[in-house]
Write a protein that holds these residues in place. Structure first.
Motif, PDB file in Angstrom:
ATOM      1  N   GLY A   1       0.839  -1.189   0.000  1.00  0.00           N
ATOM      2  CA  GLY A   1       0.000   0.000   0.000  1.00  0.00           C
ATOM      3  C   GLY A   1       0.872   1.236   0.000  1.00  0.00           C
ATOM      4  N   SER A   2       0.237   2.398   0.009  1.00  0.00           N
ATOM      5  CA  SER A   2       1.021   3.630   0.026  1.00  0.00           C
ATOM      6  C   SER A   2       0.187   4.776   0.568  1.00  0.00           C
ATOM      7  CB  SER A   2       1.501   3.995  -1.384  1.00  0.00           C
ATOM      8  OG  SER A   2       0.431   4.555  -2.134  1.00  0.00           O
ATOM      9  N   SER A   3       0.859   5.840   0.907  1.00  0.00           N
ATOM     10  CA  SER A   3       0.183   7.075   1.294  1.00  0.00           C
ATOM     11  C   SER A   3      -0.065   7.901   0.027  1.00  0.00           C
ATOM     12  CB  SER A   3       1.051   7.882   2.264  1.00  0.00           C
ATOM     13  OG  SER A   3       2.212   8.369   1.597  1.00  0.00           O
ATOM     14  N   ARG A   4      -0.849   8.957   0.171  1.00  0.00           N
ATOM     15  CA  ARG A   4      -1.117   9.836  -0.968  1.00  0.00           C
ATOM     16  C   ARG A   4       0.157  10.550  -1.418  1.00  0.00           C
ATOM     17  NH1 ARG A   4      -5.788  14.569  -1.428  1.00  0.00           N
ATOM     18  NH2 ARG A   4      -5.064  15.428  -3.398  1.00  0.00           N
ATOM     19  N   ALA A   5       1.012  10.895  -0.465  1.00  0.00           N
ATOM     20  CA  ALA A   5       2.240  11.609  -0.818  1.00  0.00           C
ATOM     21  C   ALA A   5       3.098  10.783  -1.764  1.00  0.00           C
ATOM     22  CB  ALA A   5       3.023  11.953   0.445  1.00  0.00           C
TER      23      ALA A   5
ATOM     24  N   VAL B   1       2.070   8.527  -3.875  1.00  0.00           N
ATOM     25  CA  VAL B   1       1.398   8.508  -5.187  1.00  0.00           C
ATOM     26  C   VAL B   1       1.607   9.841  -5.894  1.00  0.00           C
ATOM     27  CG1 VAL B   1      -0.837   8.415  -6.349  1.00  0.00           C
ATOM     28  CG2 VAL B   1      -0.302   6.775  -4.530  1.00  0.00           C
ATOM     29  N   ASP B   2       1.470  10.949  -5.162  1.00  0.00           N
ATOM     30  CA  ASP B   2       1.652  12.277  -5.751  1.00  0.00           C
ATOM     31  C   ASP B   2       3.066  12.457  -6.286  1.00  0.00           C
ATOM     32  OD1 ASP B   2      -0.939  12.923  -5.181  1.00  0.00           O
ATOM     33  OD2 ASP B   2      -0.487  14.103  -3.383  1.00  0.00           O
ATOM     34  N   ASN B   3       4.029  11.812  -5.628  1.00  0.00           N
ATOM     35  CA  ASN B   3       5.418  11.885  -6.084  1.00  0.00           C
ATOM     36  C   ASN B   3       5.713  10.904  -7.222  1.00  0.00           C
ATOM     37  OD1 ASN B   3       6.245  13.915  -4.333  1.00  0.00           O
ATOM     38  ND2 ASN B   3       6.799  12.475  -2.704  1.00  0.00           N
ATOM     39  N   GLU B   4       4.667  10.142  -7.633  1.00  0.00           N
ATOM     40  CA  GLU B   4       4.763   9.164  -8.716  1.00  0.00           C
ATOM     41  C   GLU B   4       5.753   8.057  -8.398  1.00  0.00           C
ATOM     42  OE1 GLU B   4       5.516  11.329 -12.330  1.00  0.00           O
ATOM     43  OE2 GLU B   4       3.497  12.206 -12.361  1.00  0.00           O
ATOM     44  N   TRP B   5       5.804   7.672  -7.128  1.00  0.00           N
ATOM     45  CA  TRP B   5       6.656   6.559  -6.724  1.00  0.00           C
ATOM     46  C   TRP B   5       5.946   5.225  -6.901  1.00  0.00           C
ATOM     47  CZ3 TRP B   5       8.462   8.883  -1.366  1.00  0.00           C
ATOM     48  CH2 TRP B   5       9.305   9.981  -1.614  1.00  0.00           C
ATOM     49  N   ILE B   6       4.607   5.256  -6.980  1.00  0.00           N
ATOM     50  CA  ILE B   6       3.840   4.026  -7.052  1.00  0.00           C
ATOM     51  C   ILE B   6       2.489   4.331  -7.695  1.00  0.00           C
ATOM     52  CG2 ILE B   6       2.734   4.274  -4.779  1.00  0.00           C
ATOM     53  CD1 ILE B   6       3.284   1.225  -4.385  1.00  0.00           C
ATOM     54  N   HIS B   7       1.860   3.305  -8.247  1.00  0.00           N
ATOM     55  CA  HIS B   7       0.576   3.479  -8.947  1.00  0.00           C
ATOM     56  C   HIS B   7      -0.535   3.869  -7.965  1.00  0.00           C
ATOM     57  CE1 HIS B   7      -3.022   2.478 -11.303  1.00  0.00           C
ATOM     58  NE2 HIS B   7      -2.254   2.642 -12.365  1.00  0.00           N
ATOM     59  N   PRO B   8      -1.471   4.721  -8.377  1.00  0.00           N
ATOM     60  CA  PRO B   8      -2.561   5.158  -7.493  1.00  0.00           C
ATOM     61  C   PRO B   8      -3.427   4.026  -6.945  1.00  0.00           C
ATOM     62  CG  PRO B   8      -2.429   6.602  -9.398  1.00  0.00           C
ATOM     63  CD  PRO B   8      -1.485   5.471  -9.658  1.00  0.00           C
ATOM     64  N   SER B   9      -3.445   2.867  -7.610  1.00  0.00           N
ATOM     65  CA  SER B   9      -4.257   1.754  -7.113  1.00  0.00           C
ATOM     66  C   SER B   9      -3.773   1.245  -5.760  1.00  0.00           C
ATOM     67  CB  SER B   9      -4.260   0.600  -8.121  1.00  0.00           C
ATOM     68  OG  SER B   9      -2.960   0.076  -8.310  1.00  0.00           O
ATOM     69  N   HIS B  10      -2.555   1.632  -5.351  1.00  0.00           N
ATOM     70  CA  HIS B  10      -2.005   1.212  -4.055  1.00  0.00           C
ATOM     71  C   HIS B  10      -2.354   2.184  -2.930  1.00  0.00           C
ATOM     72  CE1 HIS B  10       0.743  -2.018  -5.553  1.00  0.00           C
ATOM     73  NE2 HIS B  10       0.641  -1.321  -6.671  1.00  0.00           N
ATOM     74  N   GLN B  11      -2.965   3.302  -3.247  1.00  0.00           N
ATOM     75  CA  GLN B  11      -3.164   4.361  -2.249  1.00  0.00           C
ATOM     76  C   GLN B  11      -4.222   3.997  -1.215  1.00  0.00           C
ATOM     77  OE1 GLN B  11      -3.637   8.328  -3.822  1.00  0.00           O
ATOM     78  NE2 GLN B  11      -4.800   8.984  -2.041  1.00  0.00           N
ATOM     79  N   VAL B  12      -3.850   4.143   0.041  1.00  0.00           N
ATOM     80  CA  VAL B  12      -4.750   3.926   1.178  1.00  0.00           C
ATOM     81  C   VAL B  12      -5.119   5.286   1.758  1.00  0.00           C
ATOM     82  CG1 VAL B  12      -4.939   2.973   3.508  1.00  0.00           C
ATOM     83  CG2 VAL B  12      -3.756   1.670   1.721  1.00  0.00           C
ATOM     84  N   GLY B  13      -6.392   5.463   2.072  1.00  0.00           N
ATOM     85  CA  GLY B  13      -6.788   6.720   2.711  1.00  0.00           C
ATOM     86  C   GLY B  13      -8.099   7.257   2.195  1.00  0.00           C
ATOM     87  N   GLN B  14      -8.425   8.452   2.657  1.00  0.00           N
ATOM     88  CA  GLN B  14      -9.685   9.092   2.305  1.00  0.00           C
ATOM     89  C   GLN B  14      -9.860   9.242   0.801  1.00  0.00           C
ATOM     90  OE1 GLN B  14     -12.409   9.947   3.593  1.00  0.00           O
ATOM     91  NE2 GLN B  14     -13.203  11.219   1.936  1.00  0.00           N
ATOM     92  N   THR B  15      -8.795   9.577   0.088  1.00  0.00           N
ATOM     93  CA  THR B  15      -8.878   9.741  -1.358  1.00  0.00           C
ATOM     94  C   THR B  15      -8.368   8.507  -2.095  1.00  0.00           C
ATOM     95  OG1 THR B  15      -6.758  10.907  -1.258  1.00  0.00           O
ATOM     96  CG2 THR B  15      -8.746  12.254  -1.313  1.00  0.00           C
TER      97      THR B  15
END
Length: 340
Positions: free
Chosen positions: A254-258, A260-274
């Motif tokens: 998984g990942s944080s939004r930060a 994903v925003d830094n393009e370190w990982i695909h958005p499908s891994h993002q955990v959180g409100q968004t």
């Protein structure tokens, strides 16, 4: 063109029972539908009413009975070959007609891509309000209305919304936030089979072809173990270390939004409100400070382990186990200990 019927001058005492819209894709029930049955059962019991699952499709008799085993008193199975694949026009028409005829107190819909398309159209058609992306539902003990709680202002606070004058009360529920009931093979209920009067001409936008993604993306919602990385990793290469730990533990990344925003990982891994709301058995947060948007999406995990260099990181306030230190020192030690 079908016009919206506005629910004005209604007697809200004429409305009863809790409905959930059971989403199916190619005959398979979406996991969020089972979660809706869990919270729907809780609300129905508090109000002393029945819980009904609305299922649309074709050749779904076995699937309909499964919904009873997961908590429904009744399943309204709407069978028609034109309902095999989801279309906004037909699903809205069928469910809206049922609402006008049967008058449910509340309708709960999963906040999936389909649910987010269907719910606002349906609410407009029947002339009621809609609270989107709810993370909690409860009953007001004073008047029996449903308290619909959702994050607001970018997740910085939680707002509780009440639909006072219109019916049904409608909510979309984020996947992963509600607990499904255990399967009960002895649970009894009944399936009411309906055949809607539908024509090809009722479909304004037709599905010509379904193209599945060539690359299967991570499924965070069903994962029992999630290892997440955040800004504290410093770069995208840090996720190689996260993936090694995830592979050792049989989990997913998984990942944080930060991140994903830094393009370190695909958005499908993002955990959180968004991103995706999760509740795994084990959640390991690596280099994640704990912004409220992230906490809103993982705070219901059974066991939370946080690794961060900052001893004052907000995530430590909800963690079951806190490790203060550099993830690049700590994670290799954990991996080495698993090899022993």
């Amino acid at each position: 063109m079908t016009k919206a019927k506005v629910n004005t001058g209604i007697d809200i005492n004429d409305y009863k029972d809790i409905w959930i819209i059971a989403e199916q894709r190619e005959g398979e029930i979406h996991p969020v539908s089972l979660e809706l049955l869990g919270i729907g059962r809780e609300l129905a019991d508090k109000l002393n009413v029945e819980l009904t699952a609305i299922l649309l499709g074709d050749n779904l008799d076995v699937t309909a009975n499964e919904l009873i085993k997961y908590g429904a008193n009744r399943v309204m199975l709407n069978k028609h070959k034109l309902l095999h694949t989801y279309t906004t026009d037909l699903y809205t028409k069928v469910i809206a007609d049922l609402i006008f005829e049967r008058r449910p107190e509340a309708v709960l819909i999963g906040a999936t891509t389909i649910g987010r398309d269907l719910a606002p159209r349906l609410a407009a058609r029947v002339g009621t309000g809609l609270t989107a992306d709810c993370t909690k539902l409860d009953i007001d003990k004073t008047d029996g209305k449903i308290l619909q709680t959702r994050p607001a202002f970018g997740g910085n606070l939680m707002a509780t919304i009440v639909c006072k004058n219109n019916r049904p009360q409608m909510s979309t529920i984020r996947p992963g936030v509600m607990k499904k009931l255990p399967y009960d093979s002895k649970r009894k209920g009944w399936v009411e089979t309906l055949t809607p009067n539908l024509r090809e001409e009722d479909i304004k936008a037709k599905v010509i072809e379904i193209i599945k993604e060539a690359k299967k993306r991570v499924s965070l919602t069903d994962a029992e173990i999630i290892i997440s990385g955040g800004r504290g990793l410093g770069n995208k290469e840090g996720f190689e270390l996260i993936e090694k730990l995830a592979n050792k533990l049989g989990g997913v990344v998984g990942s944080s939004r930060a991140a994903v925003d830094n393009e370190w990982i695909h958005p499908s891994h993002q955990v959180g409100q968004t991103g995706t709301t999760v509740r795994p058995k084990l959640y390991i947060a690596c280099g994640i400070s704990g912004a409220i948007q992230h906490l809103a999406g993982m705070s219901e995990s059974e066991c939370i382990v946080a690794i961060n260099k900052n001893p004052d990181a907000p995530i430590f306030k909800i963690a079951n186990y806190s490790i203060v230190g550099d993830v690049y020192d700590i994670i290799p030690e954990i991996i080495n200990s698993l090899d022993i």
